[in-house]
Write a protein that holds these residues in place. Sequence first.
Motif, PDB file in Angstrom:
ATOM      1  N   ALA A 126      39.976 -50.080 -29.499  1.00  0.00           N
ATOM      2  CA  ALA A 126      40.176 -50.146 -30.867  1.00  0.00           C
ATOM      3  C   ALA A 126      41.555 -50.570 -31.216  1.00  0.00           C
ATOM      4  CB  ALA A 126      39.758 -48.917 -31.461  1.00  0.00           C
ATOM      5  N   GLY A 162      48.099 -61.077 -38.147  1.00  0.00           N
ATOM      6  CA  GLY A 162      47.220 -59.964 -37.982  1.00  0.00           C
ATOM      7  C   GLY A 162      46.865 -59.330 -39.175  1.00  0.00           C
ATOM      8  N   THR A 208      47.371 -56.729 -40.547  1.00  0.00           N
ATOM      9  CA  THR A 208      48.604 -55.802 -41.405  1.00  0.00           C
ATOM     10  C   THR A 208      49.144 -57.055 -42.331  1.00  0.00           C
ATOM     11  OG1 THR A 208      49.021 -54.476 -39.631  1.00  0.00           O
ATOM     12  CG2 THR A 208      50.706 -54.951 -41.191  1.00  0.00           C
ATOM     13  N   HIS A 224      43.372 -47.269 -42.470  1.00  0.00           N
ATOM     14  CA  HIS A 224      44.393 -47.469 -41.665  1.00  0.00           C
ATOM     15  C   HIS A 224      45.645 -47.527 -42.496  1.00  0.00           C
ATOM     16  CE1 HIS A 224      47.194 -49.511 -38.967  1.00  0.00           C
ATOM     17  NE2 HIS A 224      46.269 -49.130 -37.902  1.00  0.00           N
ATOM     18  N   SER A 267      47.795 -49.657 -42.486  1.00  0.00           N
ATOM     19  CA  SER A 267      48.015 -51.019 -43.254  1.00  0.00           C
ATOM     20  C   SER A 267      47.192 -51.490 -44.369  1.00  0.00           C
ATOM     21  CB  SER A 267      47.976 -52.118 -41.866  1.00  0.00           C
ATOM     22  OG  SER A 267      46.432 -51.800 -41.329  1.00  0.00           O
ATOM     23  N   THR A 293      37.790 -50.413 -45.388  1.00  0.00           N
ATOM     24  CA  THR A 293      37.655 -50.949 -43.922  1.00  0.00           C
ATOM     25  C   THR A 293      36.226 -50.797 -43.964  1.00  0.00           C
ATOM     26  OG1 THR A 293      38.382 -50.561 -41.917  1.00  0.00           O
ATOM     27  CG2 THR A 293      37.873 -48.449 -43.072  1.00  0.00           C
ATOM     28  N   VAL A 327      34.784 -50.671 -40.964  1.00  0.00           N
ATOM     29  CA  VAL A 327      34.361 -49.824 -39.830  1.00  0.00           C
ATOM     30  C   VAL A 327      35.711 -48.970 -39.691  1.00  0.00           C
ATOM     31  CG1 VAL A 327      34.353 -49.679 -37.093  1.00  0.00           C
ATOM     32  CG2 VAL A 327      32.760 -51.289 -38.555  1.00  0.00           C
ATOM     33  N   ASN A 367      38.607 -47.030 -37.908  1.00  0.00           N
ATOM     34  CA  ASN A 367      39.265 -47.138 -36.395  1.00  0.00           C
ATOM     35  C   ASN A 367      39.280 -45.842 -35.924  1.00  0.00           C
ATOM     36  OD1 ASN A 367      41.494 -46.505 -38.389  1.00  0.00           O
ATOM     37  ND2 ASN A 367      42.728 -46.662 -36.477  1.00  0.00           N
ATOM     38  N   GLN A 397      38.378 -53.550 -37.409  1.00  0.00           N
ATOM     39  CA  GLN A 397      37.410 -53.125 -36.365  1.00  0.00           C
ATOM     40  C   GLN A 397      35.870 -53.559 -36.485  1.00  0.00           C
ATOM     41  OE1 GLN A 397      38.664 -51.239 -33.848  1.00  0.00           O
ATOM     42  NE2 GLN A 397      40.625 -50.717 -34.691  1.00  0.00           N
ATOM     43  N   HIS A 428      43.930 -59.963 -31.701  1.00  0.00           N
ATOM     44  CA  HIS A 428      43.962 -59.155 -30.323  1.00  0.00           C
ATOM     45  C   HIS A 428      43.034 -58.098 -30.335  1.00  0.00           C
ATOM     46  CE1 HIS A 428      45.900 -55.476 -32.095  1.00  0.00           C
ATOM     47  NE2 HIS A 428      46.250 -56.198 -32.748  1.00  0.00           N
ATOM     48  N   LYS A 429      42.473 -57.685 -31.360  1.00  0.00           N
ATOM     49  CA  LYS A 429      41.475 -56.587 -31.184  1.00  0.00           C
ATOM     50  C   LYS A 429      40.096 -57.252 -30.869  1.00  0.00           C
ATOM     51  CE  LYS A 429      43.528 -53.520 -34.469  1.00  0.00           C
ATOM     52  NZ  LYS A 429      44.025 -52.344 -33.589  1.00  0.00           N
TER      53      LYS A 429
HETATM   54  N1  PMP Z   1      43.145 -51.797 -39.913  1.00  0.00           N
HETATM   55  C1  PMP Z   1      42.333 -51.227 -39.098  1.00  0.00           C
HETATM   56  C2  PMP Z   1      41.074 -50.516 -39.390  1.00  0.00           C
HETATM   57  C3  PMP Z   1      42.810 -51.109 -37.849  1.00  0.00           C
HETATM   58  O1  PMP Z   1      42.278 -50.577 -36.583  1.00  0.00           O
HETATM   59  C4  PMP Z   1      44.105 -51.686 -37.397  1.00  0.00           C
HETATM   60  C5  PMP Z   1      44.761 -51.773 -35.978  1.00  0.00           C
HETATM   61  N2  PMP Z   1      44.639 -50.383 -35.560  1.00  0.00           N
HETATM   62  C6  PMP Z   1      44.826 -52.316 -38.471  1.00  0.00           C
HETATM   63  C7  PMP Z   1      44.084 -52.295 -39.713  1.00  0.00           C
HETATM   64  C8  PMP Z   1      46.123 -53.059 -38.301  1.00  0.00           C
HETATM   65  O2  PMP Z   1      45.814 -54.003 -37.416  1.00  0.00           O
HETATM   66  P1  PMP Z   1      47.069 -55.028 -36.772  1.00  0.00           P
HETATM   67  O3  PMP Z   1      48.118 -53.770 -36.126  1.00  0.00           O
HETATM   68  O4  PMP Z   1      46.327 -55.964 -35.659  1.00  0.00           O
HETATM   69  O5  PMP Z   1      47.670 -55.699 -38.055  1.00  0.00           O
END
Ligand code: PMP
Length: 406
Positions: A30, A93, A95, A123, A125, A171, A173, A175, A203, A225-226
């Motif tokens: 994750a 990404g 974020t 999250h 972000s 979200t 899912v 994380n 996720q 990357h995820k």
């Molecule tokens: N949202 C969720 C639900 C996440 O799991 C993550 C990464 N842990 C992010 C946002 C942020 O992703 P990133 O760091 O790749 O921008």
Amino acid sequence: MPIDPHSIRQRFPLLTRQVHGKPLVYLDNAATTQKPEGVLEAMDHYYRALNSNIHRGVYTLAQEATDRYEEVRQAVARFLHAPAAHEIIFTRGTTESINLVAQSFGQRYLREGDEVVVSVMEHHSNIVPWQLACQRSGARLKVLGIDGQGRLDMDALDAILGERTRLLALTQVSNVTGRIHPVREIIRKAHALDIPVLIDGAQSAPHLAVDVQELDCDFFAFSGHKAYGPMGIGVLYGKERWLEEMPPWQGGGEMIDRVTFEETTYNELPYKFEAGTPAVAEALGLKAALDFMEAVGMPGLHALETELMAHAWKKLEGFPGMRLYSAVEDNAGVISFLLDGIHPYDLGTLLDRFGIAVRTGHHCAQPLMDHWGVPGTVRLSVAAYNTTEEIDIFAEALEKCAAILA
Ligand code: PMP
């Protein structure tokens, strides 16, 4: 034909390495996934054979690189089943994708007294960009709660969405818990009130087949990357009707139509939101990652992970002192837990001595930790290449660690 995780594994060179003299058992997917050969090769090939700055060159190399880059946009549109490739914006990404919407949509639509709704399990972000947007505009952030099983409180949703709600950001899912939320139903409810919805797909995109038209979400964000791709590339899908209305969020090369000191006009979608030289090698790596997932097939991939989770669940459920913060149903590959009397950091550090990589801490979801009244959890999260043998190694190591730390 059932998919064999052992044959999938062979495509991931990093999974052959050892840690503290033990085979690596990587269960922190994750946070980020490992990369298949195809992704590494695509990035290597770009710098060996294609490197040039895209969109501007009239020469062959630049045109080839531009074509390959734009093919990735098409591939992402297909992967998400987006109506058009110009609704796909490349970012660094999830974020950055959410920050883009918070800034640009926020500037255009958020006013004093308006409201943005997020859930308690987001999250950071999908919280902080909205807090910043609210600070700039005078809007208020409202928070949707969850029940004891980690399900979103659907009754509270009806009460929280109202006339002043300008956007719902959720979200798909979690994380932290792996819970798959019924976002389709939630989007319907929000749309009945003319409220647009942003889905954080960080996720979900790596584990579930996503169809943005079926979901009918207004925005969808995920990270390369995820999802077996490189770091530094991500995606924002947005409905054209919003993206057309939203102002640019970063200025620079590529996003303009015509620049004078008196006035600048902007490029068309998606370039309006892509200032500066993009991450071309990473985009090509992302395409290879999508190819990998599509070759396995998202339904098959999810079935494989669900089986693995059921196996992990059996091992963890009856474990002495186990406190589970996830549920086995509607789960996209994550289990959060604590063992009574054992600090998650101590457990994570000791598991590492057995070659096992799990995440410990707040998982960038401090409000959720506060809601539960814990400083953090231990989180195990799987990908398509994990095996039941690895879960067994994990469970055995957990027993040893618990005995040592008790
Ligand atoms: N949202 C969720 C639900 C996440 O799991 C993550 C990464 N842990 C992010 C946002 C942020 O992703 P990133 O760091 O790749 O921008």
